[in-house]
Design a protein around this motif. Structure first.
Motif, PDB file in Angstrom:
ATOM      1  N   UNK A  76      -0.030  16.610   1.278  1.00 27.30           N
ATOM      2  CA  UNK A  76       0.462  16.236   2.605  1.00 27.30           C
ATOM      3  C   UNK A  76      -0.202  14.966   3.122  1.00 27.30           C
ATOM      4  N   UNK A  77      -1.261  14.533   2.467  1.00 24.35           N
ATOM      5  CA  UNK A  77      -1.965  13.326   2.883  1.00 24.35           C
ATOM      6  C   UNK A  77      -3.082  13.008   1.909  1.00 24.35           C
ATOM      7  N   UNK A  78      -3.861  12.001   2.257  1.00 24.70           N
ATOM      8  CA  UNK A  78      -4.929  11.552   1.369  1.00 24.70           C
ATOM      9  C   UNK A  78      -6.220  11.375   2.147  1.00 24.70           C
ATOM     10  N   UNK A  79      -7.335  11.621   1.469  1.00 23.72           N
ATOM     11  CA  UNK A  79      -8.642  11.366   2.064  1.00 23.72           C
ATOM     12  C   UNK A  79      -8.904   9.864   1.996  1.00 23.72           C
ATOM     13  N   UNK A  80     -10.016   9.437   2.519  1.00 21.29           N
ATOM     14  CA  UNK A  80     -10.361   8.022   2.489  1.00 21.29           C
ATOM     15  C   UNK A  80     -10.443   7.505   1.056  1.00 21.29           C
ATOM     16  N   UNK A  81     -11.038   8.273   0.175  1.00 16.68           N
ATOM     17  CA  UNK A  81     -11.134   7.834  -1.224  1.00 16.68           C
ATOM     18  C   UNK A  81      -9.748   7.760  -1.872  1.00 16.68           C
ATOM     19  N   UNK A  82      -8.865   8.672  -1.519  1.00 13.22           N
ATOM     20  CA  UNK A  82      -7.502   8.632  -2.038  1.00 13.22           C
ATOM     21  C   UNK A  82      -6.738   7.433  -1.528  1.00 13.22           C
ATOM     22  N   UNK A  83      -6.898   7.106  -0.265  1.00 16.26           N
ATOM     23  CA  UNK A  83      -6.240   5.930   0.311  1.00 16.26           C
ATOM     24  C   UNK A  83      -6.726   4.644  -0.349  1.00 16.26           C
ATOM     25  N   UNK A  84      -8.032   4.585  -0.639  1.00 17.71           N
ATOM     26  CA  UNK A  84      -8.570   3.400  -1.305  1.00 17.71           C
ATOM     27  C   UNK A  84      -7.983   3.234  -2.714  1.00 17.71           C
ATOM     28  N   UNK A  85      -7.762   4.325  -3.414  1.00 12.70           N
ATOM     29  CA  UNK A  85      -7.181   4.243  -4.754  1.00 12.70           C
ATOM     30  C   UNK A  85      -5.714   3.798  -4.717  1.00 12.70           C
ATOM     31  N   UNK A  86      -5.038   4.040  -3.593  1.00  7.25           N
ATOM     32  CA  UNK A  86      -3.620   3.712  -3.492  1.00  7.25           C
ATOM     33  C   UNK A  86      -3.335   2.365  -2.824  1.00  7.25           C
ATOM     34  N   UNK A  87      -4.370   1.629  -2.439  1.00 11.20           N
ATOM     35  CA  UNK A  87      -4.177   0.371  -1.734  1.00 11.20           C
ATOM     36  C   UNK A  87      -3.310  -0.620  -2.528  1.00 11.20           C
ATOM     37  N   UNK A  88      -3.544  -0.742  -3.807  1.00 11.95           N
ATOM     38  CA  UNK A  88      -2.814  -1.731  -4.603  1.00 11.95           C
ATOM     39  C   UNK A  88      -1.580  -1.161  -5.302  1.00 11.95           C
ATOM     40  N   UNK A  89      -1.207   0.045  -5.001  1.00  5.78           N
ATOM     41  CA  UNK A  89      -0.037   0.666  -5.648  1.00  5.78           C
ATOM     42  C   UNK A  89       1.221   0.396  -4.872  1.00  5.78           C
ATOM     43  N   UNK A 143       0.842  -1.182   0.000  1.00  5.88           N
ATOM     44  CA  UNK A 143       0.000   0.000   0.000  1.00  5.88           C
ATOM     45  C   UNK A 143       0.881   1.237   0.000  1.00  5.88           C
ATOM     46  N   UNK A 144       0.584   2.156  -0.848  1.00  4.33           N
ATOM     47  CA  UNK A 144       1.319   3.407  -0.960  1.00  4.33           C
ATOM     48  C   UNK A 144       0.719   4.422   0.001  1.00  4.33           C
ATOM     49  N   UNK A 145       1.548   5.054   0.816  1.00  9.72           N
ATOM     50  CA  UNK A 145       1.092   6.064   1.758  1.00  9.72           C
ATOM     51  C   UNK A 145       1.839   7.367   1.517  1.00  9.72           C
ATOM     52  N   UNK A 146       1.363   8.433   2.131  1.00  9.88           N
ATOM     53  CA  UNK A 146       2.021   9.736   2.003  1.00  9.88           C
ATOM     54  C   UNK A 146       3.442   9.669   2.554  1.00  9.88           C
ATOM     55  N   UNK A 147       3.653   8.916   3.607  1.00 11.32           N
ATOM     56  CA  UNK A 147       4.986   8.794   4.196  1.00 11.32           C
ATOM     57  C   UNK A 147       5.963   8.105   3.248  1.00 11.32           C
ATOM     58  N   UNK A 148       5.498   7.050   2.580  1.00 13.18           N
ATOM     59  CA  UNK A 148       6.352   6.341   1.619  1.00 13.18           C
ATOM     60  C   UNK A 148       6.707   7.246   0.440  1.00 13.18           C
ATOM     61  N   UNK A 149       5.742   8.018  -0.015  1.00 16.65           N
ATOM     62  CA  UNK A 149       5.997   8.945  -1.121  1.00 16.65           C
ATOM     63  C   UNK A 149       7.022   9.991  -0.700  1.00 16.65           C
ATOM     64  N   UNK A 150       6.880  10.528   0.510  1.00 18.39           N
ATOM     65  CA  UNK A 150       7.836  11.526   1.011  1.00 18.39           C
ATOM     66  C   UNK A 150       9.241  10.948   1.129  1.00 18.39           C
ATOM     67  N   UNK A 151       9.352   9.707   1.556  1.00 20.13           N
ATOM     68  CA  UNK A 151      10.673   9.078   1.672  1.00 20.13           C
ATOM     69  C   UNK A 151      11.313   8.872   0.307  1.00 20.13           C
ATOM     70  N   UNK A 152      10.510   8.515  -0.683  1.00 23.78           N
ATOM     71  CA  UNK A 152      11.037   8.229  -2.014  1.00 23.78           C
ATOM     72  C   UNK A 152      11.265   9.488  -2.845  1.00 23.78           C
ATOM     73  N   UNK A 153      10.377  10.457  -2.749  1.00 26.87           N
ATOM     74  CA  UNK A 153      10.419  11.617  -3.641  1.00 26.87           C
ATOM     75  C   UNK A 153      10.759  12.936  -2.956  1.00 26.87           C
ATOM     76  N   UNK A 154      10.715  12.984  -1.642  1.00 27.06           N
ATOM     77  CA  UNK A 154      10.950  14.232  -0.929  1.00 27.06           C
ATOM     78  C   UNK A 154       9.653  14.813  -0.410  1.00 27.06           C
TER      79      UNK A 154
END
Length: 65
Positions: free
Chosen positions: A52-65, A1-12
């Motif tokens: 800076x983060x994702x709403x519930x719908x955004x988190x659902x879209x990123x579950x399989x990423x 699952x892709x999260x805002x924290x993982x994106x920040x670690x990878x991309x800044x």
């Protein structure tokens, strides 16, 4: 699952929704993201709203990423 924290670690800390969609093949819409401020995106070097983060719908879209 892709999260805002993982994106920040990878991309800044400063990344816009367009770059997240392009890099992770996500289909995020404006309503799927939480924005902190307007600044220069590190990826595309354009002024944009920084995610800076994702709403519930955004988190659902990123579950399989």
């Amino acid at each position: 699952m892709l999260t805002a924290e993982k994106i920040r670690k990878q991309q800044g800390d400063y990344i816009c929704r367009r770059c997240i969609n392009r890099l992770y093949d996500a289909d995020l819409e404006r309503k799927d993201c939480l924005y902190g401020f307007f600044a220069l995106c590190r990826c595309c070097k354009k002024e944009a709203n920084i995610v800076t983060g994702f709403t519930t719908s955004g988190k659902l879209k990123l579950i399989l990423k």
